[in-house]
Design a protein around this motif. Structure first.
Motif, PDB file in Angstrom:
ATOM      1  N   GLU A   8      -6.624  -4.151   5.055  1.00  0.00           N
ATOM      2  CA  GLU A   8      -7.578  -4.223   6.153  1.00  0.00           C
ATOM      3  C   GLU A   8      -7.323  -5.409   7.071  1.00  0.00           C
ATOM      4  O   GLU A   8      -7.989  -5.537   8.103  1.00  0.00           O
ATOM      5  CB  GLU A   8      -8.999  -4.299   5.600  1.00  0.00           C
ATOM      6  CG  GLU A   8      -9.389  -3.090   4.757  1.00  0.00           C
ATOM      7  CD  GLU A   8     -10.836  -3.137   4.322  1.00  0.00           C
ATOM      8  OE1 GLU A   8     -11.565  -4.018   4.818  1.00  0.00           O
ATOM      9  OE2 GLU A   8     -11.231  -2.297   3.511  1.00  0.00           O
ATOM     10  N   SER A  55     -12.260  -7.826   3.852  1.00  0.00           N
ATOM     11  CA  SER A  55     -13.559  -7.150   3.809  1.00  0.00           C
ATOM     12  C   SER A  55     -14.549  -7.921   2.939  1.00  0.00           C
ATOM     13  O   SER A  55     -15.733  -8.025   3.283  1.00  0.00           O
ATOM     14  CB  SER A  55     -13.385  -5.724   3.278  1.00  0.00           C
ATOM     15  OG  SER A  55     -12.823  -5.735   1.977  1.00  0.00           O
ATOM     16  N   ARG A  56     -14.084  -8.488   1.825  1.00  0.00           N
ATOM     17  CA  ARG A  56     -14.990  -9.244   0.958  1.00  0.00           C
ATOM     18  C   ARG A  56     -15.434 -10.541   1.638  1.00  0.00           C
ATOM     19  O   ARG A  56     -16.594 -10.961   1.499  1.00  0.00           O
ATOM     20  CB  ARG A  56     -14.314  -9.530  -0.371  1.00  0.00           C
ATOM     21  CG  ARG A  56     -15.258 -10.168  -1.404  1.00  0.00           C
ATOM     22  CD  ARG A  56     -14.606 -10.322  -2.754  1.00  0.00           C
ATOM     23  NE  ARG A  56     -14.343  -9.036  -3.373  1.00  0.00           N
ATOM     24  CZ  ARG A  56     -13.127  -8.509  -3.503  1.00  0.00           C
ATOM     25  NH1 ARG A  56     -12.074  -9.182  -3.058  1.00  0.00           N
ATOM     26  NH2 ARG A  56     -12.951  -7.338  -4.063  1.00  0.00           N
ATOM     27  N   ARG A 101      -2.504  -8.532  -4.598  1.00  0.00           N
ATOM     28  CA  ARG A 101      -3.093  -7.379  -3.894  1.00  0.00           C
ATOM     29  C   ARG A 101      -4.605  -7.404  -4.060  1.00  0.00           C
ATOM     30  O   ARG A 101      -5.127  -7.368  -5.171  1.00  0.00           O
ATOM     31  CB  ARG A 101      -2.524  -6.074  -4.481  1.00  0.00           C
ATOM     32  CG  ARG A 101      -3.260  -4.803  -4.078  1.00  0.00           C
ATOM     33  CD  ARG A 101      -3.178  -4.548  -2.583  1.00  0.00           C
ATOM     34  NE  ARG A 101      -3.786  -3.285  -2.219  1.00  0.00           N
ATOM     35  CZ  ARG A 101      -5.083  -3.119  -1.905  1.00  0.00           C
ATOM     36  NH1 ARG A 101      -5.895  -4.165  -1.938  1.00  0.00           N
ATOM     37  NH2 ARG A 101      -5.527  -1.929  -1.566  1.00  0.00           N
ATOM     38  N   ASP A 102      -5.308  -7.492  -2.920  1.00  0.00           N
ATOM     39  CA  ASP A 102      -6.768  -7.496  -2.952  1.00  0.00           C
ATOM     40  C   ASP A 102      -7.292  -7.245  -1.548  1.00  0.00           C
ATOM     41  O   ASP A 102      -6.608  -7.538  -0.553  1.00  0.00           O
ATOM     42  CB  ASP A 102      -7.300  -8.828  -3.484  1.00  0.00           C
ATOM     43  CG  ASP A 102      -8.775  -8.746  -3.861  1.00  0.00           C
ATOM     44  OD1 ASP A 102      -9.284  -7.616  -3.973  1.00  0.00           O
ATOM     45  OD2 ASP A 102      -9.399  -9.803  -4.052  1.00  0.00           O
ATOM     46  N   ASP A 103      -8.505  -6.720  -1.466  1.00  0.00           N
ATOM     47  CA  ASP A 103      -9.171  -6.520  -0.182  1.00  0.00           C
ATOM     48  C   ASP A 103      -9.910  -7.800   0.185  1.00  0.00           C
ATOM     49  O   ASP A 103     -11.143  -7.890   0.116  1.00  0.00           O
ATOM     50  CB  ASP A 103     -10.133  -5.330  -0.260  1.00  0.00           C
ATOM     51  CG  ASP A 103      -9.415  -4.029  -0.577  1.00  0.00           C
ATOM     52  OD1 ASP A 103      -8.231  -3.907  -0.203  1.00  0.00           O
ATOM     53  OD2 ASP A 103     -10.030  -3.155  -1.216  1.00  0.00           O
ATOM     54  N   ASP A 110      -3.271  -7.255   1.979  1.00  0.00           N
ATOM     55  CA  ASP A 110      -4.619  -6.807   2.330  1.00  0.00           C
ATOM     56  C   ASP A 110      -4.477  -5.704   3.366  1.00  0.00           C
ATOM     57  O   ASP A 110      -4.096  -5.977   4.511  1.00  0.00           O
ATOM     58  CB  ASP A 110      -5.437  -7.976   2.881  1.00  0.00           C
ATOM     59  CG  ASP A 110      -6.889  -7.597   3.117  1.00  0.00           C
ATOM     60  OD1 ASP A 110      -7.241  -6.413   2.921  1.00  0.00           O
ATOM     61  OD2 ASP A 110      -7.684  -8.474   3.490  1.00  0.00           O
ATOM     62  N   GLU A 158       0.837  -1.207   0.000  1.00  0.00           N
ATOM     63  CA  GLU A 158       0.000   0.000   0.000  1.00  0.00           C
ATOM     64  C   GLU A 158       0.871   1.257   0.000  1.00  0.00           C
ATOM     65  O   GLU A 158       0.858   2.089   0.906  1.00  0.00           O
ATOM     66  CB  GLU A 158      -0.929  -0.005   1.206  1.00  0.00           C
ATOM     67  CG  GLU A 158      -2.175   0.856   1.045  1.00  0.00           C
ATOM     68  CD  GLU A 158      -3.142   0.310   0.000  1.00  0.00           C
ATOM     69  OE1 GLU A 158      -4.079   1.031  -0.361  1.00  0.00           O
ATOM     70  OE2 GLU A 158      -2.958  -0.833  -0.462  1.00  0.00           O
TER      71      GLU A 158
END
Length: 790
Positions: free
Chosen positions: A743, A623-624, A618-620, A741, A461
């Protein structure tokens, strides 16, 4: 002229024994010593009378040679072709004189070097070409090793690429052979101590998601095959079905090799004997057996284990689908396995155990009463327990050599001959590359240089539109710039999003002009450290907020895999590397200059061929998973009010106190893994006494690695390019994986031999003026969290 004529004649198939002594010159056919030519006549060669060899007569010998000795399987058509060949070329002496055994052995060796399939079909040209090459080498029914060979054949045999006189069909066109020849051309041999380059960077390769070989699993031949059709960004609807089918087939074949799903004939016979001898004898636990969904029809009231894809029907109900059909699920009494140890969302492939009830026994109204449409079978499946498919270790999948076990192959099966990333297969050059890796990395890890050059610095990030990010990045690079040149990390990985908001979408991060200015500012920071730029490789992995996907997604979920950053925004950074290379003039290696690689998302780094693989994604994810995850009813304690009634309504036949470890083979290393979580939330614990952040990290890692796929979500929630969906596979399991991630809490832990990491945002959350990152050591295959104040 006479010498040249003799040299030419010696290469004619019918005159191989005219001049058996090799020449002393590479250009002329003069012999080493004068010899007396021995004339041979055609009458001296014994004639072969062809016979009709029955397939049943040859089958026992072919089974011993192909199956028991070489682990290959002959189809009926292939056995017929071989029987015809042996009857024609070996005649009546095929058994008494042992002629057929040599032919079968050479054919098996040539096939293993030619193809990745363990099943040999009779159709096609591969087997015919192998037999044709053997026929050219046969004299009087025997396979003759030639003394006079061409330079090309000598080169192949000298490098160990051929075990016999049979050449591989098509020459050296196979990828593994090309890789072996490439290694040989660099001077790498099995018994050689010197290597061409001691710089670990020379063995680093970044594999683009769009350049990765496109493979599909063939469940009939049980092997991976190359997809020959041309990839497209807008393929036909059949490609979507093929994407889901390949995911299911890979998980299914992985599950069938698991011990919990394998039935032993010896164990069954012993259990029957125990059952006859005494009714009180404790029976061994039986293996699980998967039932296709279509086979549930007419079997109401029976308990089964299903493997399928979780989905949602048109009426909003949860369904389970496999290759035979779909079935409605009832999860009211279902328990996850392990408890709070993994996520379960639509789009994942899961194992479900429960009771099937036919539609006639259920009172259903409305749209839900319509069955049999679109592959749906009638009835409902009452799930007692649900879990993910067990993961498979990398060395088991590849049949890799384990140095701790004496260098023996720990798994004879697997896909060791399959080149998954285009860097060579495990069986072709894996042992050689591991020896090379050990030698190169240990050269840089000495007592006087404890840090070593085998490190990869991973930053997550990196928001360039935040002024604090540039200050933190400058402080971080300054830490490594103070080290000696021989100790400089050989790679830096910078992971997006490179802006906090979606660019080119009227967001807070501006448009294309502002985005280029952000990277111009990055170039100014990098220019202050020419030694790092000249001796390291910088890899940039984009996120969803980066162009061009952000132009139409506006920060929402973008399609995977994602292409690298456009060149128009990165010209100043490339210029900084060119300037640094000119100043340093390759201090570490004159032929190896620093470079910036603008890779895709996901991206893969391979070190020393197939010996070491690092996946960066790279991915959220957290949260998903929280939004889409299924919620299960809490288990009531036995002493709590109403506890007895809660247990009496459960369908699960196992005791309530059954733990996750007793039901599923959970890797013990993840339980004892060290995780550095640099934030205050790490002190919070759950009822089991495990820190909450560590439990969340374990839950995320187990979910992703058990699925073997980086995006186990419905295509409507996380779109995937159908023709490039194979680049998201985590099969075989990589050596290490970075699940970036922002988060999720930062972590570094091991699961089933795979080291999973999350560096977290570069600017640590909850801490003022602290930059955090992960330092991954490729020698020890471990990482640790690092931080610095800026």
């Amino acid at each position: 002229m006479a010498a040249q004529f003799l040299s030419a004649v010696s290469h004619i198939p019918g005159n191989r024994d005219i001049n058996p002594v090799p020449s002393s010159s590479s250009a002329f056919g003069t012999p080493v010593h004068p010899i007396r030519q021995k004339q041979t006549s055609d009458a001296a060669i014994p004639s072969i009378l062809p016979i009709s060899l029955p397939v049943a007569t040859l089958r026992p010998l072919a089974f011993r040679t192909f199956t028991k000795k070489h682990n290959l399987t002959l189809t009926s058509s292939a056995l017929q072709v071989i029987a015809t060949f042996i009857g024609t070329h070996c005649g009546s002496g095929w058994r008494e004189e042992g002629l057929a055994e040599k032919v079968l052995d050479d054919a098996a060796r040539a096939w293993k070097k030619n193809g990745t399939s363990v099943i040999i079909p009779g159709e096609g040209n591969d087997l015919a070409e192998i037999l044709q090459n053997i026929g050219r080498c046969m004299v009087g029914g025997r396979v003759v090793h030639h003394r006079a060979q061409s330079r090309h054949d000598n080169f192949v045999q000298d490098q160990g690429l051929s075990d016999g006189p049979v050449a591989r069909p098509g020459g050296l066109s196979r990828d593994d052979s090309q890789q072996s020849v490439r290694l040989t051309s660099l001077g790498i041999k099995d018994n050689e101590e010197d290597v061409p380059s001691q710089n670990p960077r020379s063995w680093l390769r970044v594999v683009d998601a769009f350049e990765q070989p496109r493979l599909t699993y063939n469940p009939i031949q049980k092997t991976f095959e190359h997809i020959r059709t041309r990839a497209s960004l807008l393929p036909g609807p059949s490609c979507r079905i093929a994407l889901l089918r390949d995911r299911y087939n890979m998980v299914h074949q992985r599950l069938m090799r698991n011990e919990a799903f394998q039935t032993s004939a010896v164990a069954v016979s012993r259990s029957n004997a125990l059952q006859r001898s005494s009714s009180e004898t404790v029976m061994p636990q039986q293996a699980y057996k998967l039932t296709p969904i279509a086979n549930l029809l007419g079997r109401s009231g029976s308990t089964h284990v299903l493997l399928g894809l979780l989905g949602t029907s048109a009426t909003g109900d949860l369904i389970l689908s496999d290759l035979t059909g779909s079935l409605a699920l009832d999860l009211r009494h279902a328990r996850p396995v392990p408890e709070d140890g993994a996520w379960f969302t639509p789009g994942m492939i899961v194992l479900a155990e429960g009771l099937y009830e036919e539609e006639g026994c259920i009172a259903r109204v409305g749209l839900a009463s319509d069955g049999g449409v679109g592959g749906m079978i009638g009835g409902i499946f009452h799930v007692a327990s649900v879990g993910g498919p067990p993961c498979e270790r990398r060395e088991v999948t590849l049949g890799a050599m384990d140095a701790e076990k004496g260098g023996n192959t720990i798994a004879a099966g697997g896909f060791g001959w399959t080149d998954f990333l285009g860097v060579g297969s495990e069986r072709a050059n894996g042992p050689m590359m591991r020896r090379l890796e050990k030698k190169v990395l240990e050269e840089h890890h000495l007592a006087s240089r404890p840090l070593g050059r085998s490190r990869v610095i991973i930053l997550g990030e990196v928001n360039l539109d935040n002024s604090k990010t540039l200050a933190a990045l400058k402080q971080l690079l300054g830490v490594y710039a103070l080290e000696e040149a021989e100790q400089t990390p050989f790679a830096f990985v910078l992971i997006g999003n490179f802006t906090r908001y979606a660019v080119l979408a009227s967001g807070g991060s501006g448009g294309s002009i502002e985005y280029k200015e952000y990277f111009d500012s990055l170039a100014l920071v990098l220019s202050d450290y020419p030694s790092l730029l000249g001796d390291s490789t910088f890899v940039f992995v984009p996120g969803d907020n980066d162009p061009w996907a952000s132009a139409f997604s506006a920060g929402a979920t973008a399609v995977l895999p994602k292409k690298g950053l456009p060149e128009m925004f990165t010209s100043r950074v490339k210029r900084a590397f060119a300037t640094a290379n000119a100043e340093t003039k390759g201090s570490a290696d004159q032929k190896l200059k620093g470079e910036a690689i603008w890779s895709t998302n996901p991206s893969r780094l391979t070190m020393f061929g197939s010996s070491h693989e690092l996946v960066i994604f790279r991915d959220d994810l957290s949260s998903r998973l929280r939004r889409k995850g299924l919620r299960f009813q809490a288990v009531a304690e036995p002493n709590s009010p109403g506890g007895g009634s809660a247990h009496s309504t459960r369908v699960d036949p196992r005791p309530v106190e059954t733990t996750a470890e007793e039901y599923m083979d959970v890797d013990r290393t993840i339980e004892s893994a060290e995780s550095v979580v640099p934030n205050a939330r790490a002190q919070e614990t759950n009822p089991r006494g495990v820190p909450s952040d560590l439990q969340a990290a374990r839950k995320l890692v187990k979910t992703m690695l058990d699925q073997g796929y980086l995006s186990p979500f419905p295509l409507t929630d996380r779109p995937v390019l159908w023709d490039f969906g194979g680049s998201l596979n985590l099969y075989p399991l990589p050596s290490a994986v970075v699940l970036m991630d922002p988060e999720a809490p930062p972590f570094a832990l091991t699961y089933e031999g795979c080291y999973a990491m999350n560096p977290g945002p570069l600017i640590a959350q909850g801490k003022r003026g602290v930059a955090q990152w992960i330092e991954y050591d490729t020698r020890t295959r471990k990482g640790k969290m690092k931080d610095v104040r800026f």
